[in-house]
Each structure stands twice: as C-alpha cells, then as structure tokens.
Design an enzyme around this catalytic site. Structure first.
Site, PDB file in Angstrom:
ATOM      1  N   ARG A 239     -20.488  50.791 -24.346  1.00 15.01           N
ATOM      2  CA  ARG A 239     -20.801  50.622 -25.774  1.00 15.01           C
ATOM      3  C   ARG A 239     -22.098  51.676 -25.930  1.00 15.01           C
ATOM      4  O   ARG A 239     -21.871  52.504 -26.820  1.00 15.01           O
ATOM      5  CB  ARG A 239     -21.454  49.199 -25.977  1.00 15.01           C
ATOM      6  CG  ARG A 239     -21.949  49.068 -27.536  1.00 15.01           C
ATOM      7  CD  ARG A 239     -22.464  47.863 -27.574  1.00 15.01           C
ATOM      8  NE  ARG A 239     -21.282  46.804 -27.767  1.00 15.01           N
ATOM      9  CZ  ARG A 239     -20.552  46.561 -28.778  1.00 15.01           C
ATOM     10  NH1 ARG A 239     -20.893  47.418 -30.029  1.00 15.01           N
ATOM     11  NH2 ARG A 239     -19.477  45.837 -28.890  1.00 15.01           N
TER      12      ARG A 239
ATOM     13  N   ARG B 231     -20.411  34.175 -25.764  1.00 11.96           N
ATOM     14  CA  ARG B 231     -21.158  35.040 -26.400  1.00 11.96           C
ATOM     15  C   ARG B 231     -22.002  34.139 -27.518  1.00 11.96           C
ATOM     16  O   ARG B 231     -22.488  34.571 -28.564  1.00 11.96           O
ATOM     17  CB  ARG B 231     -20.237  36.202 -27.014  1.00 11.96           C
ATOM     18  CG  ARG B 231     -19.952  37.094 -26.184  1.00 11.96           C
ATOM     19  CD  ARG B 231     -19.591  38.387 -26.559  1.00 11.96           C
ATOM     20  NE  ARG B 231     -18.858  39.226 -25.798  1.00 11.96           N
ATOM     21  CZ  ARG B 231     -19.458  40.096 -24.848  1.00 11.96           C
ATOM     22  NH1 ARG B 231     -20.768  40.125 -24.969  1.00 11.96           N
ATOM     23  NH2 ARG B 231     -18.537  40.612 -23.965  1.00 11.96           N
TER      24      ARG B 231
ATOM     25  N   GLY C 243     -19.590  38.914 -21.413  1.00 14.92           N
ATOM     26  CA  GLY C 243     -18.478  39.306 -20.857  1.00 14.92           C
ATOM     27  C   GLY C 243     -18.397  38.877 -19.240  1.00 14.92           C
ATOM     28  O   GLY C 243     -19.530  39.002 -18.514  1.00 14.92           O
TER      29      GLY C 243
ATOM     30  N   ASP D 247     -27.632  42.095 -21.017  1.00 18.32           N
ATOM     31  CA  ASP D 247     -28.734  42.307 -22.189  1.00 18.32           C
ATOM     32  C   ASP D 247     -29.059  40.953 -23.043  1.00 18.32           C
ATOM     33  O   ASP D 247     -30.203  40.507 -23.225  1.00 18.32           O
ATOM     34  CB  ASP D 247     -28.758  43.622 -22.983  1.00 18.32           C
ATOM     35  CG  ASP D 247     -29.978  43.854 -23.902  1.00 18.32           C
ATOM     36  OD1 ASP D 247     -31.012  43.928 -23.186  1.00 18.32           O
ATOM     37  OD2 ASP D 247     -30.048  43.855 -24.958  1.00 18.32           O
TER      38      ASP D 247
ATOM     39  N   ASP E 147     -26.034  48.896 -17.522  1.00 18.75           N
ATOM     40  CA  ASP E 147     -27.061  49.439 -18.444  1.00 18.75           C
ATOM     41  C   ASP E 147     -28.378  48.752 -18.517  1.00 18.75           C
ATOM     42  O   ASP E 147     -29.298  48.920 -19.333  1.00 18.75           O
ATOM     43  CB  ASP E 147     -26.619  49.655 -19.631  1.00 18.75           C
ATOM     44  CG  ASP E 147     -25.926  48.560 -20.376  1.00 18.75           C
ATOM     45  OD1 ASP E 147     -25.993  47.569 -19.835  1.00 18.75           O
ATOM     46  OD2 ASP E 147     -25.651  48.660 -21.573  1.00 18.75           O
TER      47      ASP E 147
ATOM     48  N   ASP F 106     -21.285  47.588 -17.462  1.00 23.24           N
ATOM     49  CA  ASP F 106     -21.762  48.750 -18.104  1.00 23.24           C
ATOM     50  C   ASP F 106     -23.001  49.225 -17.156  1.00 23.24           C
ATOM     51  O   ASP F 106     -23.263  50.512 -17.313  1.00 23.24           O
ATOM     52  CB  ASP F 106     -22.381  48.760 -19.270  1.00 23.24           C
ATOM     53  CG  ASP F 106     -21.096  48.574 -20.372  1.00 23.24           C
ATOM     54  OD1 ASP F 106     -20.143  48.841 -20.000  1.00 23.24           O
ATOM     55  OD2 ASP F 106     -21.450  47.844 -21.470  1.00 23.24           O
TER      56      ASP F 106
END
Length: 340
Positions: free
Chosen positions: A169, A70, A10, A101, A127, A125
């Site tokens: 997510r 993606r 993204g 990731d 993360d 995010d």
C-alpha cells in the site's frame, strides 16, 4: 494468570508459529486463551482456551487458527467502553496482540489506558517501524519471485510486456525484493513515483533491444501525474483505508496504447499471503511468540517484540506504530542497476 492472544488485520504466513511459540513458552502459572477474530472477538467475548494439543503442528499452516478481522474497537465511545468491560469480564491478566500498524495502534491505545498489553508485529508488507523484518514477508517475496520467474518464459515466447501487481500500500518492500530476485526489468513502488512517459521510455528501449519485458508494480504505486488507482472508491475499512488494486491493468492499457506492444497484466493479490510459511518465517514467528511470553512473565507491558540484526528485542509499543518503514533511496538505486 490468564493471557489472551489475538490476531488482527490481514492473515499472513507465520501467525500460527507465533501462537504456538506463546503457548509453549507459558508454564503452569499461565493459562493461554485465544480471542477469536481479532479485536472483534474482544467485543463479542469469543474466547477459547489454548493447550499444547491445540497448537500441535500448527506452525506449518498458513493463516491463523484464531481467525482475524479489521475491526477497530476505538471507532466510537460505545465500542471503547465495551472493549474495556469485556477485557475485565474475561478475567484477562494480560493480552498479546499480533498484527500490523492498525492492530498495534489499538494495542498501544489500550496500553495507554493502563491495560497489560504486549505487541507482536505482523505484516507481509514489512513496513512496521523499528523492526528489521516481520514474519510473512519472506514467504510473500518467495511466492512473488516464483510467479515472476514463471512469467519470463511466456513473455519471451509471445514477445509481450507483462506487468505483475504485488501487494504494498505505502511500502514497496515485497515488490522490490521479489522483482530483484526474479529479474524484473522495471520495478515501480509507492516511494518513488514515475511519470507515464518515463515508464513508456523504459518499455520502448527494452522492447527494441530484447523484445520482451517484465514490470513489477506495487498496488500502491501512483504515476506522478495521476490520482491513486483504486479497486473500489466506496470501500473503506474500519481504519480508513481505501481498497487498492488495478494499477497493473491500468498501466497495461496505457502502455499498449502508447507503444503498440502487446501488454498483459497479472495480479498476485492474496496469493502472496496464503499458504505454508517458509522456514525463516516459522522460526521468526516462533521467536517472537516466545519473547512475547517472556515479556508477560516479567510484567514488562506496553512493549512490542522486534528483530534487530539476529537478536529479538523489545521496544515501546508506540515506537512500532510511530511511522511506516519505507524503502530507502539507496535500496531502490540498487534495483535501478538492473532496469534495462
């Protein structure tokens, strides 16, 4: 020396600042080339030379001038072989992969095969493990907080419950920080499930006392007794992720049914990842880009740049994708002080 740059996954604010940082940090011994549309461009050999003129002023722009996708080049043996062949055909001496990731997991696999690769962590995010912040996150929190700020007035005027759905997510970093910054009265994130009855109890108590309520919910939040709410069960991307979305609308219907209070839902979605990056994200992206180029110059491959405190460091690529960085209980406990 030819250095390729790609952006995968993204888009998010700050990507162009990274690209600009890399190109500026290169010297006359290094030529920088953009791989268009992420890993897809590595399979189609879509490549363009990047000069100082090409990156002039792009750090203030959202998105990525290189495009993204993606695509997973390790999905099958044919794609893997094509990836390796094209890496050599494009005469790349090194590759900088900028992504989250999924993008970095591909970079780590490519590195394990002996190809010179450096990673730059990117996800709104926030993360990615073993880095304090990823660029784009700060901008997303600001946009989310601003939206929640604006909803207070209409919720109060109409004596409504307003449920705001934000991205996240598996990790609720955007939701918890935007929610706390804008004074949400309840924050629901994937790390800490809650039953429908617990949510309803919060709503009844708040509405009895204050007559309006703002709930911030991450798209990946799942009520304890229910299955994951998804936008499209049949939509799965190249990395196996199902398309999330719809939890705010679902909760709005349940809450109105169980409490009788008028309830509305708002989905911020891609608004969080669009537009101009904040100054923080421009600077962080720039620093990441410069450090990535330094690693290339030193032939320190197989590593990912990261932020620790206020210092830019590097870690092995596999450390960045080892686990998800989730919101710890202590931080959620802080947010709970303001649930009312």
């Amino acid at each position: 020396m030819r250095v390729g740059i790609l952006t995968g996954g993204g888009d998010c604010p700050g990507l162009n600042a990274v690209i600009r940082g890399i190109v500026h940090a290169a010297n006359e011994r290094f030529e920088t080339y953009g791989i268009l549309n992420g890993w897809k461009g590595m399979l189609t050999k879509d490549i363009m030379k990047l000069t100082m003129d090409d990156v002039e002023g792009i750090h203030i722009l959202g998105g990525t001038i290189l495009g993204t996708s993606r695509v997973n080049p390790f999905k099958d043996e044919e794609s893997k072989e094509l990836l390796e062949k094209n890496y050599k055909d494009m005469n790349l001496d090194a590759l900088i992969a900028i992504g989250g990731d999924d993008t970095l997991s591909v970079a780590a696999k490519l590195s394990s095969l002996g190809y010179p690769v450096v990673g730059v962590p990117k996800t709104i995010d926030n993360d990615v493990s073993n880095t304090d912040y990823t660029f784009g996150f700060h901008t997303a929190v600001n946009v989310g907080a601003d939206a929640i700020d604006r909803l207070h007035s209409t919720a109060k005027s109409h004596q409504r419950v307003m449920i705001v759905e934000l991205m996240g997510r598996e990790a609720g970093w955007i939701t918890i920080e935007a929610g706390m910054a804008a004074g949400a009265h309840l924050i629901l994130i994937p790390e800490f499930p809650m039953t429908i009855n617990e949510i309803v109890n919060y709503v009844n108590k708040r509405m009895k006392d204050k007559r309006y309520m703002i709930i911030a919910v991450a798209e990946g939040f799942k009520p304890t007794e229910l299955e994951q709410v998804v936008a499209d069960k049949s939509s799965i991307d190249a990395f196996g992720h199902i398309k999330l979305g719809g939890i705010a609308h679902y909760l709005a219907e349940i809450i109105e049914q169980k409490t009788g209070f008028e309830t509305r839902s708002v989905v911020l979605g891609h608004l969080l990842r669009g537009g101009t990056p904040t100054a923080f994200d421009r600077i962080l992206g720039t620093r990441y880009g410069v450090e990535a180029m330094r690693l290339i110059k030193n032939k320190d491959f197989g590593r990912m740049v990261a932020l620790k405190g206020n210092k830019i460091i590097s870690i092995p690529l596999e450390y960045g994708v080892a686990t998800k960085k989730l919101v710890p209980f202590e931080y959620y406990k802080l947010a709970q002080l303001f649930f009312d």
